[in-house]
Each structure stands twice: as C-alpha cells, then as structure tokens.
Design a protein around this motif. Structure first.
Motif, PDB file in Angstrom:
ATOM      1  N   TRP A 152       0.826  -1.199   0.000  1.00 27.25           N
ATOM      2  CA  TRP A 152       0.000   0.000   0.000  1.00 27.25           C
ATOM      3  C   TRP A 152       0.862   1.251   0.000  1.00 27.25           C
ATOM      4  CZ3 TRP A 152      -0.893   4.369   2.825  1.00 27.25           C
ATOM      5  CH2 TRP A 152      -2.078   5.058   2.548  1.00 27.25           C
ATOM      6  N   LEU A 153       1.960   1.223   0.713  1.00 27.94           N
ATOM      7  CA  LEU A 153       2.814   2.397   0.884  1.00 27.94           C
ATOM      8  C   LEU A 153       3.863   2.537  -0.211  1.00 27.94           C
ATOM      9  CD1 LEU A 153       3.257   4.762   2.788  1.00 27.94           C
ATOM     10  CD2 LEU A 153       4.808   3.334   4.099  1.00 27.94           C
ATOM     11  N   GLN A 207       5.298   5.808  -1.934  1.00 23.12           N
ATOM     12  CA  GLN A 207       4.769   6.994  -1.266  1.00 23.12           C
ATOM     13  C   GLN A 207       5.591   7.308  -0.017  1.00 23.12           C
ATOM     14  OE1 GLN A 207       0.262   7.238  -1.327  1.00 23.12           O
ATOM     15  NE2 GLN A 207       0.603   5.035  -1.234  1.00 23.12           N
ATOM     16  N   ARG A 208       5.638   8.558   0.322  1.00 19.93           N
ATOM     17  CA  ARG A 208       6.274   9.027   1.561  1.00 19.93           C
ATOM     18  C   ARG A 208       5.209   9.852   2.265  1.00 19.93           C
ATOM     19  NH1 ARG A 208      12.173   9.538   2.159  1.00 19.93           N
ATOM     20  NH2 ARG A 208      12.103   8.618   0.108  1.00 19.93           N
ATOM     21  N   ARG A 223       2.885   9.475   9.096  1.00 22.26           N
ATOM     22  CA  ARG A 223       2.497   8.231   9.764  1.00 22.26           C
ATOM     23  C   ARG A 223       1.012   8.213  10.111  1.00 22.26           C
ATOM     24  NH1 ARG A 223       5.992   5.010  14.149  1.00 22.26           N
ATOM     25  NH2 ARG A 223       4.435   3.492  14.742  1.00 22.26           N
ATOM     26  N   LEU A 276      -1.580   6.779   7.521  1.00 21.21           N
ATOM     27  CA  LEU A 276      -1.599   5.378   7.096  1.00 21.21           C
ATOM     28  C   LEU A 276      -2.831   4.679   7.666  1.00 21.21           C
ATOM     29  CD1 LEU A 276       2.155   4.406   7.547  1.00 21.21           C
ATOM     30  CD2 LEU A 276       1.022   5.398   5.571  1.00 21.21           C
ATOM     31  N   ILE A 294       2.392  -0.656  12.072  1.00 24.61           N
ATOM     32  CA  ILE A 294       3.359   0.275  11.478  1.00 24.61           C
ATOM     33  C   ILE A 294       4.658   0.243  12.268  1.00 24.61           C
ATOM     34  CG2 ILE A 294       3.831   2.695  10.944  1.00 24.61           C
ATOM     35  CD1 ILE A 294       0.722   3.019  10.670  1.00 24.61           C
ATOM     36  N   LEU A 324       9.687  -0.846   6.762  1.00 23.41           N
ATOM     37  CA  LEU A 324       9.402   0.568   6.543  1.00 23.41           C
ATOM     38  C   LEU A 324      10.480   1.407   7.205  1.00 23.41           C
ATOM     39  CD1 LEU A 324       5.576   0.783   7.381  1.00 23.41           C
ATOM     40  CD2 LEU A 324       6.635   0.429   5.152  1.00 23.41           C
ATOM     41  N   HIS A 327       8.012   5.500   4.659  1.00 20.44           N
ATOM     42  CA  HIS A 327       8.088   4.979   3.293  1.00 20.44           C
ATOM     43  C   HIS A 327       8.609   3.549   3.316  1.00 20.44           C
ATOM     44  CE1 HIS A 327      12.147   6.607   3.950  1.00 20.44           C
ATOM     45  NE2 HIS A 327      12.561   5.694   3.105  1.00 20.44           N
TER      46      HIS A 327
END
Length: 155
Positions: free
Chosen positions: A15-16, A19-20, A23, A26, A33, A42, A100
C-alpha cells in the motif's frame, strides 16, 4: 512487543510502496506500522530537516526560507515550523514523521510501458504539457491529482 504477521507485511508495504506519507495518514494500526519499522520493512524520518542554511521539506524538497513558517503546535507542545510550498497536500511540520517502504516491490516489465491509445481531457492535456516542460527545463513540479478518477469499466 508486537510481532508483524507476514500476511500483514505485504499489504502494508504494498500500500505504501512509492509513497512518503505522514504516519498518521496510514490506514493501518499503529502497532503494525511500528512493527514494520522495527523489522526494517518501513523507514521513518522527520518531515522537515534543519540544514546549515535553512529548513528542508523531505516531501517536496523545498529549502527556500521564505516558504517556511512557525506556529505553536498542540501535538508536541513546541513551536513547529511547517512547509508552505506543499501545504495544499497537507501540513508537514517539524514533529511530522514520514514513512516509506524500505525496499521497492518487484514490478512487471512491459514491452511498451509508455504506449497508450486513449485521449486526455483538456485538464489532463494541460497537466501533461506542464510535466513535459518541467522535464525539458529540468525544473521541479508537483502534480497533485487523483489517479484513476472517472475510469469506470462495465463488464
């Protein structure tokens, strides 16, 4: 300590990927996470970095001093600086943590990755020309768009 199940790692990283994001944006539980960060799936970094010259926004790369401002932050209780250049995409402040994916996901190879036989709308054509000109000028450009909007397929 929360152990990240492998069934969760793939959706979270997928999903991530590319992308940056802050937090808090998300759509996953904080424990997942944190576990992904701890296991190295991550990476987390500050949203703004103080350099010898000025602040630098990690999201948009801005380092122009006049495009930063400060305010009393309720989140951390300090005066936080924020980037005004990419403010329209959401405020990035000194206490923001950007997340990210640590490694890029493998991607499929296509014979003609840039071939397309569709038509652009007037707004899409204008954006495409702006991107083309930015590439030719070797300048920076942020395009804020919704990908896939309006594409409905009826089977």
């Amino acid at each position: 300590m929360y152990i990240l199940p492998s069934s969760v790692a793939s959706p979270l990283v997928s999903w991530l990927n590319g992308q940056r994001l802050p937090r808090e944006q998300l759509p996953f539980p904080d424990e997942e996470i944190a576990a992904a960060v701890q296991t190295g799936l991550l990476h987390e970094q500050p949203g703004l970095i103080k350099t010898a010259r000025a602040w630098r926004c990690v999201r948009c790369g801005n380092d122009a001093p006049h495009l930063f401002a400060a305010f009393p932050c309720a989140r951390c209780g300090s005066d936080c600086t924020y980037c005004r250049k990419c403010l329209v995409m959401g405020r990035i402040i000194t206490c923001t943590r950007l997340v990210h994916a640590a490694l890029p996901l493998p991607s499929s190879r296509y014979e003609s990755p840039l071939a397309w036989d569709g038509e652009l709308s007037a707004a899409q054509e204008e954006a495409a020309q702006a991107v083309r000109q930015a590439v030719l000028d070797r300048s920076e450009l942020i395009v804020w768009a919704v990908c896939g909007a309006g594409n409905e397929y009826i089977s």
